[in-house]
Design a protein around this motif. Sequence first.
Motif, PDB file in Angstrom:
ATOM      1  N   THR A 276       0.847  -1.190   0.000  1.00 34.00           N
ATOM      2  CA  THR A 276       0.000   0.000   0.000  1.00 34.00           C
ATOM      3  C   THR A 276       0.885   1.243   0.000  1.00 34.00           C
ATOM      4  O   THR A 276       2.048   1.189   0.405  1.00 34.00           O
ATOM      5  N   LEU A 277       0.314   2.344  -0.430  1.00 26.92           N
ATOM      6  CA  LEU A 277       0.993   3.643  -0.346  1.00 26.92           C
ATOM      7  C   LEU A 277       0.302   4.559   0.656  1.00 26.92           C
ATOM      8  O   LEU A 277       0.614   5.733   0.747  1.00 26.92           O
ATOM      9  N   LYS A 278      -0.638   3.983   1.421  1.00 24.23           N
ATOM     10  CA  LYS A 278      -1.371   4.739   2.431  1.00 24.23           C
ATOM     11  C   LYS A 278      -0.847   4.373   3.813  1.00 24.23           C
ATOM     12  O   LYS A 278      -0.878   3.194   4.195  1.00 24.23           O
ATOM     13  N   PRO A 279      -0.355   5.348   4.577  1.00 22.43           N
ATOM     14  CA  PRO A 279       0.220   5.044   5.895  1.00 22.43           C
ATOM     15  C   PRO A 279      -0.716   4.289   6.820  1.00 22.43           C
ATOM     16  O   PRO A 279      -0.290   3.373   7.532  1.00 22.43           O
ATOM     17  N   ASP A 280      -2.010   4.646   6.819  1.00 20.94           N
ATOM     18  CA  ASP A 280      -2.934   3.976   7.731  1.00 20.94           C
ATOM     19  C   ASP A 280      -3.182   2.528   7.319  1.00 20.94           C
ATOM     20  O   ASP A 280      -3.324   1.642   8.168  1.00 20.94           O
ATOM     21  N   VAL A 281      -3.221   2.260   6.020  1.00 21.23           N
ATOM     22  CA  VAL A 281      -3.417   0.890   5.547  1.00 21.23           C
ATOM     23  C   VAL A 281      -2.170   0.060   5.824  1.00 21.23           C
ATOM     24  O   VAL A 281      -2.254  -1.103   6.243  1.00 21.23           O
ATOM     25  N   ALA A 282      -0.998   0.668   5.620  1.00 14.78           N
ATOM     26  CA  ALA A 282       0.253  -0.036   5.928  1.00 14.78           C
ATOM     27  C   ALA A 282       0.311  -0.406   7.399  1.00 14.78           C
ATOM     28  O   ALA A 282       0.733  -1.513   7.767  1.00 14.78           O
ATOM     29  N   ALA A 283      -0.133   0.512   8.260  1.00 18.52           N
ATOM     30  CA  ALA A 283      -0.140   0.242   9.696  1.00 18.52           C
ATOM     31  C   ALA A 283      -1.140  -0.853  10.046  1.00 18.52           C
ATOM     32  O   ALA A 283      -0.900  -1.657  10.962  1.00 18.52           O
ATOM     33  N   LYS A 284      -2.237  -0.918   9.316  1.00 24.60           N
ATOM     34  CA  LYS A 284      -3.233  -1.968   9.547  1.00 24.60           C
ATOM     35  C   LYS A 284      -2.675  -3.331   9.154  1.00 24.60           C
ATOM     36  O   LYS A 284      -2.856  -4.322   9.876  1.00 24.60           O
ATOM     37  N   ILE A 285      -1.994  -3.394   8.022  1.00 23.67           N
ATOM     38  CA  ILE A 285      -1.451  -4.668   7.547  1.00 23.67           C
ATOM     39  C   ILE A 285      -0.303  -5.134   8.430  1.00 23.67           C
ATOM     40  O   ILE A 285      -0.268  -6.296   8.863  1.00 23.67           O
ATOM     41  N   ALA A 286       0.652  -4.236   8.712  1.00 19.37           N
ATOM     42  CA  ALA A 286       1.865  -4.610   9.456  1.00 19.37           C
ATOM     43  C   ALA A 286       1.703  -4.491  10.970  1.00 19.37           C
ATOM     44  O   ALA A 286       2.588  -4.909  11.719  1.00 19.37           O
ATOM     45  N   GLN A 287       0.589  -3.885  11.412  1.00 17.52           N
ATOM     46  CA  GLN A 287       0.332  -3.628  12.831  1.00 17.52           C
ATOM     47  C   GLN A 287       1.440  -2.766  13.440  1.00 17.52           C
ATOM     48  O   GLN A 287       1.853  -2.962  14.576  1.00 17.52           O
ATOM     49  N   LYS A 288       1.887  -1.776  12.625  1.00 12.89           N
ATOM     50  CA  LYS A 288       2.968  -0.891  13.035  1.00 12.89           C
ATOM     51  C   LYS A 288       3.037   0.239  12.011  1.00 12.89           C
ATOM     52  O   LYS A 288       2.763   0.035  10.834  1.00 12.89           O
ATOM     53  N   ASP A 289       3.417   1.432  12.456  1.00 13.51           N
ATOM     54  CA  ASP A 289       3.572   2.564  11.543  1.00 13.51           C
ATOM     55  C   ASP A 289       4.882   2.389  10.779  1.00 13.51           C
ATOM     56  O   ASP A 289       5.960   2.614  11.323  1.00 13.51           O
ATOM     57  N   VAL A 290       4.803   1.970   9.511  1.00  9.19           N
ATOM     58  CA  VAL A 290       6.014   1.527   8.811  1.00  9.19           C
ATOM     59  C   VAL A 290       6.291   2.232   7.489  1.00  9.19           C
ATOM     60  O   VAL A 290       7.429   2.223   7.009  1.00  9.19           O
ATOM     61  N   LEU A 291       5.277   2.801   6.860  1.00 11.75           N
ATOM     62  CA  LEU A 291       5.400   3.151   5.447  1.00 11.75           C
ATOM     63  C   LEU A 291       6.512   4.153   5.146  1.00 11.75           C
ATOM     64  O   LEU A 291       7.266   3.979   4.175  1.00 11.75           O
ATOM     65  N   SER A 292       6.642   5.194   5.945  1.00 11.78           N
ATOM     66  CA  SER A 292       7.638   6.222   5.623  1.00 11.78           C
ATOM     67  C   SER A 292       9.055   5.646   5.605  1.00 11.78           C
ATOM     68  O   SER A 292       9.861   5.979   4.730  1.00 11.78           O
TER      69      SER A 292
ATOM     70  N   PRO B  86      -2.352  -8.345  -2.858  1.00 12.37           N
ATOM     71  CA  PRO B  86      -3.658  -7.674  -2.818  1.00 12.37           C
ATOM     72  C   PRO B  86      -4.645  -8.426  -1.930  1.00 12.37           C
ATOM     73  O   PRO B  86      -4.831  -9.633  -2.076  1.00 12.37           O
ATOM     74  N   LEU B  87      -5.275  -7.699  -1.016  1.00 14.95           N
ATOM     75  CA  LEU B  87      -6.199  -8.285  -0.048  1.00 14.95           C
ATOM     76  C   LEU B  87      -7.565  -7.612  -0.171  1.00 14.95           C
ATOM     77  O   LEU B  87      -7.657  -6.381  -0.266  1.00 14.95           O
ATOM     78  N   LYS B  88      -8.608  -8.414  -0.145  1.00 16.46           N
ATOM     79  CA  LYS B  88      -9.952  -7.893  -0.303  1.00 16.46           C
ATOM     80  C   LYS B  88     -10.338  -7.003   0.877  1.00 16.46           C
ATOM     81  O   LYS B  88     -10.139  -7.350   2.038  1.00 16.46           O
ATOM     82  N   GLY B  89     -10.865  -5.833   0.550  1.00 15.47           N
ATOM     83  CA  GLY B  89     -11.322  -4.912   1.573  1.00 15.47           C
ATOM     84  C   GLY B  89     -10.216  -4.161   2.278  1.00 15.47           C
ATOM     85  O   GLY B  89     -10.487  -3.405   3.213  1.00 15.47           O
ATOM     86  N   ILE B  90      -8.969  -4.343   1.844  1.00 14.90           N
ATOM     87  CA  ILE B  90      -7.847  -3.694   2.519  1.00 14.90           C
ATOM     88  C   ILE B  90      -7.032  -2.831   1.555  1.00 14.90           C
ATOM     89  O   ILE B  90      -6.898  -1.621   1.752  1.00 14.90           O
ATOM     90  N   ASN B  91      -6.486  -3.445   0.505  1.00 10.60           N
ATOM     91  CA  ASN B  91      -5.643  -2.674  -0.408  1.00 10.60           C
ATOM     92  C   ASN B  91      -5.941  -2.944  -1.879  1.00 10.60           C
ATOM     93  O   ASN B  91      -5.166  -2.564  -2.756  1.00 10.60           O
ATOM     94  N   GLU B  92      -7.056  -3.603  -2.155  1.00 13.28           N
ATOM     95  CA  GLU B  92      -7.353  -3.979  -3.537  1.00 13.28           C
ATOM     96  C   GLU B  92      -7.554  -2.765  -4.442  1.00 13.28           C
ATOM     97  O   GLU B  92      -7.393  -2.858  -5.666  1.00 13.28           O
ATOM     98  N   ASP B  93      -7.872  -1.609  -3.855  1.00 13.76           N
ATOM     99  CA  ASP B  93      -8.069  -0.401  -4.654  1.00 13.76           C
ATOM    100  C   ASP B  93      -6.757   0.287  -5.013  1.00 13.76           C
ATOM    101  O   ASP B  93      -6.756   1.314  -5.703  1.00 13.76           O
ATOM    102  N   GLU B  94      -5.613  -0.279  -4.577  1.00 13.80           N
ATOM    103  CA  GLU B  94      -4.316   0.348  -4.835  1.00 13.80           C
ATOM    104  C   GLU B  94      -3.445  -0.448  -5.816  1.00 13.80           C
ATOM    105  O   GLU B  94      -2.270  -0.156  -5.964  1.00 13.80           O
TER     106      GLU B  94
END
Length: 321
Positions: free
Chosen positions: A122-138, A160-168
């Motif tokens: 993902t390129l969205k910080p909040d989605v990355a944090a949801k997937i990794a369970q940590k603030d990681v993207l930057s 790609p995961l349904k309902g999480i990052n499929e729009d990216e």
Amino acid sequence: MLIDGHGRKVNYLRISVTERCNFRCQYCMPEKPFSWVPRENLLSFEELFSFVRVAIDEGVDKIRITGGEPLLREDLDRFIQMIHDHKPDIDLALTTNGYLLANVAERLKDAGLKRINISIDTLKPDVAAKIAQKDVLSKVLEGVEKALEVGLKVKVNMVPLKGINEDEIIDVMEYAKARGMTIRYIEYMENVHAKNGLQGLNGKEILAKVKEKYTIQKVGREGSSPAFHYLTDDGYKFGLIDPHKHDFCESCNRIRLTAEGFLIPCLYFDEAMSIRDAVKAGNIEAASEILREVLRNKPEKNRWSEENAEESTRAFYETGG
């Protein structure tokens, strides 16, 4: 030359140097406590290299360092340097989540590393944090930029995961394309360690998302790569890995070694044999015979066919996928 029981040449060794990871991704190990295998249970870099050297001399010409997160293993550049010094022209690559990469990319390149695969879901910080369970993207994106700056070839992996990052799916592709990086979409691999209820997109669904913007054509597989490649109408090539098919098994050329000394013939099988005792005793001949036994028993196909899929008990954080 290393040949398995089905006549396939094996020239690719994937080495997991640690099972530890600083992420807790939903599709890998979301509920695993932050713990680690005691140091005394791990093979040292010198012990790992004593086996790797033999594998190279027997015909292995491609090595990928994986984990867990391999950059958590201290002085990884020293191990890479050992391999490079033994065979400077070896195809030497690393798979990482990128979080620690910015600080070590130049050392890794100087030690002989040629290529890096980085997971960017993902390129969205909040989605990355949801997937990794940590603030990681930057930090991950900083690692990508540093790797490119020092001259490493970078490939992006996305699950790609349904309902999480499929729009990216297109957004991540265009991020990679703008930086001269290849992207591979990887179907979510069902395993007992993942979050319950998690659903990935299948290959057809992933391609349908890409087709919302691009016209694509099939290119096919390249060598023994598990990825099937496609070309967009503007000339960009991307890959898709579908673990539920057997077609890439026909040309499988790989074997895996864990940090504790287990040789694994297939990612989707839980069977393994250990070279730990032989290596620690300095009996490389015995370790080589174990390698040949593992190759003789390497399965012809994986167990994840669409018709009769199994949910793997393999801990991918131990084998690096």
